[in-house]
Design a protein around this motif. Sequence first.
Motif, short mmCIF file in Angstrom:
data_model
loop_
_atom_site.label_atom_id
_atom_site.label_comp_id
_atom_site.label_asym_id
_atom_site.label_seq_id
_atom_site.Cartn_x
_atom_site.Cartn_y
_atom_site.Cartn_z
N ILE A 218 0.84 -1.20 0.00
CA ILE A 218 0.00 0.00 0.00
C ILE A 218 0.87 1.25 0.00
O ILE A 218 0.63 2.21 -0.74
CB ILE A 218 -0.96 0.01 1.23
N LEU A 222 1.35 4.16 -2.84
CA LEU A 222 1.20 5.58 -2.54
C LEU A 222 2.42 6.37 -3.02
O LEU A 222 2.29 7.44 -3.63
CB LEU A 222 0.98 5.77 -1.04
N GLU A 234 -7.94 8.48 -5.61
CA GLU A 234 -7.52 7.26 -4.90
C GLU A 234 -6.44 7.58 -3.87
O GLU A 234 -6.43 7.02 -2.78
CB GLU A 234 -7.00 6.20 -5.88
N TRP A 237 -8.03 9.07 -0.90
CA TRP A 237 -8.85 8.05 -0.21
C TRP A 237 -7.96 7.12 0.62
O TRP A 237 -8.23 6.89 1.80
CB TRP A 237 -9.66 7.24 -1.23
N ILE A 238 -6.88 6.60 0.02
CA ILE A 238 -6.03 5.66 0.76
C ILE A 238 -5.29 6.38 1.88
O ILE A 238 -5.08 5.82 2.95
CB ILE A 238 -5.07 4.87 -0.17
N GLN A 239 -4.96 7.66 1.67
CA GLN A 239 -4.33 8.43 2.76
C GLN A 239 -5.27 8.53 3.96
O GLN A 239 -4.85 8.34 5.10
CB GLN A 239 -3.96 9.84 2.27
N GLU A 241 -7.66 6.44 4.75
CA GLU A 241 -7.75 5.08 5.33
C GLU A 241 -6.53 4.79 6.22
O GLU A 241 -6.66 4.28 7.34
CB GLU A 241 -7.86 4.03 4.22
N LEU A 242 -5.36 5.11 5.71
CA LEU A 242 -4.12 4.88 6.46
C LEU A 242 -4.11 5.70 7.74
O LEU A 242 -3.65 5.25 8.79
CB LEU A 242 -2.89 5.21 5.60
N TRP A 297 -8.54 -2.56 0.38
CA TRP A 297 -7.69 -1.53 -0.24
C TRP A 297 -7.03 -2.09 -1.50
O TRP A 297 -7.00 -1.44 -2.54
CB TRP A 297 -6.60 -1.05 0.71
N CYS A 298 -6.49 -3.30 -1.37
CA CYS A 298 -5.81 -3.94 -2.51
C CYS A 298 -6.77 -4.10 -3.68
O CYS A 298 -6.41 -3.85 -4.83
CB CYS A 298 -5.24 -5.30 -2.11
N ARG A 300 -9.57 -2.35 -4.33
CA ARG A 300 -9.96 -1.07 -4.93
C ARG A 300 -8.81 -0.46 -5.75
O ARG A 300 -9.04 0.14 -6.80
CB ARG A 300 -10.41 -0.09 -3.84
N LEU A 301 -7.57 -0.59 -5.24
CA LEU A 301 -6.43 0.03 -5.93
C LEU A 301 -5.77 -0.92 -6.93
O LEU A 301 -4.78 -0.58 -7.56
CB LEU A 301 -5.39 0.48 -4.89
#
Length: 314
Positions: A218, A222, A234, A237-239, A241-242, A297-298, A300-301
């Motif tokens: 992940i 990033l 994205e 979004w992942i930021q 989540e992290l 996460w995996c 979606r990304l």
Amino acid sequence: MQKKFVPVMITPFNLKAQIDHDMVEHLIDFYLEAGVKGFFANCLSSEMYSISEDERLALTEHVVRYVNGRAPVVATGSFGLTIKDKALFTQKIYDTGVDSVIMITGHFANVDEPDTVLLQRFEEMFSLTGNIPLGLYECPAPYKRVITPEILQTLLATNRLIYHKDTSCKVESVRAKLAVTAGSRLEFYDAHTPNAVASMQMGAAGMSSISGNFYPEILVWLCNHVNDESKQEEVQWIQSELQRVDPLIHVAYPLSAKYFLQLRGFPVRTISRAHALELTPEQKETLQQIYRDFKGWCERLQIREVVSAPLPSH
């Protein structure tokens, strides 16, 4: 410039609480397959305060030998009572073949001592370590000594620093330090996952956070996409989540990371010298939920999860 993820390596132990060198190799393979661009061996995540001087050297040497030039390796060297002791150990760590030896800022002045003392001791350290490339680490132990942009600028002028791991956790502090390091050969890494996007978009070389011991894929994604205009939705979004799970993975760390790797199928024992207590059922449940989040996460990304290979039998 390509951003790099550099994990702060955990140390696996066997049933006798000795360093499990076979598992160290297994973890290096895992990190490399995830796409990391460097390694920080013998750091706080490695339980460096809970292993002996000989173990620190043997562990670092093993990492360097097994990585075998596939990525740069740095390691902490500022151990010892006096500056002379620290310089001596720094030489020993450098002799293992690392690319840079990292100095813990809290090792050079007590919590109540001013920056003038810190600078004097760094100056002495530089004079005793020849041309060894050095780095700084604002390690939380023995206490977190966050250095000012002015101190960083003064130390940079010596042309000895090539690495800085920042734990200020403040975007403004990171911005001020990046302004000072612009154009120098120093690589600036933020340790604070919630700042990842901000730091890298302001010019940090990359990230070096404990989250890479849970889901390095992940963090690598990033780093690869933080400045990709087509992926900003994205990225944000992942930021977030992290950021949401970051306080949770710090609980009972590094045991939490070892348990998480077990959930991922890696045969890392939940044995730690730094954290003697067993994880509670609630802590395990929290990590199980984060593991399910990670799978999402995996998906979606569109990231391919690294799967544990069978361990070689000796």
